[in-house]
Motif scaffolding. Sequence first.
Motif, short mmCIF file in Angstrom:
data_model
loop_
_atom_site.label_atom_id
_atom_site.label_comp_id
_atom_site.label_asym_id
_atom_site.label_seq_id
_atom_site.Cartn_x
_atom_site.Cartn_y
_atom_site.Cartn_z
N ARG A 1 0.79 -1.24 0.00
CA ARG A 1 0.00 0.00 0.00
C ARG A 1 0.82 1.29 0.00
NH1 ARG A 1 -2.70 1.08 5.40
NH2 ARG A 1 -0.65 1.97 5.69
N ASP A 2 1.93 1.34 0.71
CA ASP A 2 2.69 2.59 0.85
C ASP A 2 3.76 2.77 -0.23
OD1 ASP A 2 1.24 3.40 3.12
OD2 ASP A 2 2.46 2.11 4.39
N CYS A 3 3.73 1.93 -1.24
CA CYS A 3 4.73 1.94 -2.30
C CYS A 3 4.45 3.04 -3.33
CB CYS A 3 4.71 0.58 -2.98
SG CYS A 3 5.57 0.47 -4.54
N PHE A 4 5.51 3.69 -3.79
CA PHE A 4 5.41 4.49 -5.01
C PHE A 4 6.63 4.21 -5.87
CE2 PHE A 4 7.61 7.32 -2.11
CZ PHE A 4 8.52 8.01 -2.89
N LEU A 5 6.38 4.10 -7.15
CA LEU A 5 7.39 3.64 -8.11
C LEU A 5 8.30 4.80 -8.51
CD1 LEU A 5 8.17 1.12 -9.79
CD2 LEU A 5 6.54 1.87 -11.50
N HIS A 6 9.61 4.62 -8.30
CA HIS A 6 10.61 5.59 -8.77
C HIS A 6 10.98 5.30 -10.22
CE1 HIS A 6 11.69 7.56 -4.97
NE2 HIS A 6 11.60 6.38 -4.39
N GLN A 7 11.28 4.05 -10.48
CA GLN A 7 11.66 3.66 -11.84
C GLN A 7 11.48 2.17 -12.04
OE1 GLN A 7 15.76 4.30 -12.90
NE2 GLN A 7 16.55 3.14 -11.19
N ILE A 8 11.34 1.81 -13.31
CA ILE A 8 11.29 0.40 -13.67
C ILE A 8 12.03 0.26 -15.00
CG2 ILE A 8 9.03 0.60 -14.78
CD1 ILE A 8 8.47 -2.28 -13.75
N LYS A 9 12.90 -0.73 -15.06
CA LYS A 9 13.64 -1.05 -16.28
C LYS A 9 13.31 -2.49 -16.62
CE LYS A 9 17.81 1.67 -15.49
NZ LYS A 9 19.26 1.54 -15.36
N MET A 10 12.81 -2.71 -17.82
CA MET A 10 12.44 -4.06 -18.23
C MET A 10 13.11 -4.41 -19.55
SD MET A 10 10.39 -5.28 -15.90
CE MET A 10 9.76 -6.72 -16.74
N ARG A 11 13.43 -5.67 -19.68
CA ARG A 11 13.90 -6.23 -20.96
C ARG A 11 12.90 -7.31 -21.34
NH1 ARG A 11 19.35 -9.45 -21.43
NH2 ARG A 11 17.97 -11.18 -21.74
N TYR A 12 12.30 -7.15 -22.53
CA TYR A 12 11.30 -8.11 -23.01
C TYR A 12 12.01 -9.12 -23.90
CZ TYR A 12 8.54 -4.36 -21.17
OH TYR A 12 8.03 -3.41 -20.33
N ILE A 13 11.95 -10.38 -23.51
CA ILE A 13 12.78 -11.43 -24.10
C ILE A 13 12.01 -12.29 -25.10
CG2 ILE A 13 14.19 -13.46 -23.55
CD1 ILE A 13 14.56 -12.05 -20.73
N ALA A 14 10.76 -12.59 -24.79
CA ALA A 14 9.95 -13.46 -25.64
C ALA A 14 8.52 -12.92 -25.67
CB ALA A 14 9.97 -14.89 -25.10
N PRO A 15 7.81 -13.15 -26.77
CA PRO A 15 6.45 -12.62 -26.87
C PRO A 15 5.47 -13.32 -25.92
CG PRO A 15 6.94 -13.98 -28.78
CD PRO A 15 8.20 -13.88 -27.98
N VAL A 16 4.48 -12.57 -25.52
CA VAL A 16 3.36 -13.08 -24.73
C VAL A 16 2.11 -12.84 -25.56
CG1 VAL A 16 2.02 -12.81 -22.60
CG2 VAL A 16 4.52 -12.58 -22.55
#
Length: 143
Positions: free
Chosen positions: A76-91
């Motif tokens: 509940r008390d979370c706020f997102l600073h950053q997210i880095k993602m690498r997409y490897i295979a299709p969904v």
Amino acid sequence: MESWKIIDLKVGQSSTEEITINGEDLEEFARLSGDVNPLHTNDDFAKKRGFKRKVVHGALLSSYVSRLLGTSLPGRDCFLHQIKMRYIAPVYVEDTIKVSVELTHISESIGALDIGVNIKKSYEDIVVAKGQAQVGLTKEISE
């Protein structure tokens, strides 16, 4: 909904959610985001480019990470600073995925958490995306 305090968290703590992506989710995300690229909206177009059918948006997968962070770990008390993602295979629509987050570093002095992210197809155990997130924890302000 979980609500962890930074002093109660431990490196290695994790949370996982299993999600089956349906066609309505994909259509609604395309509508909300405005990303109506035919790779995400047209099976024939996607097939002509080497995919089985239309591909789920990477940003939709990232939104499931945000959901897990904001409702489970740290909650509940979370706020997102950053997210880095690498997409490897299709969904694809009707795929079931496992979204997992694991706490990798705690910085109590600035109230920040580093979190590893892993998304797998449940039935094939194939990693489709991985990355890192950094979040902060909010504190209630008394008036």
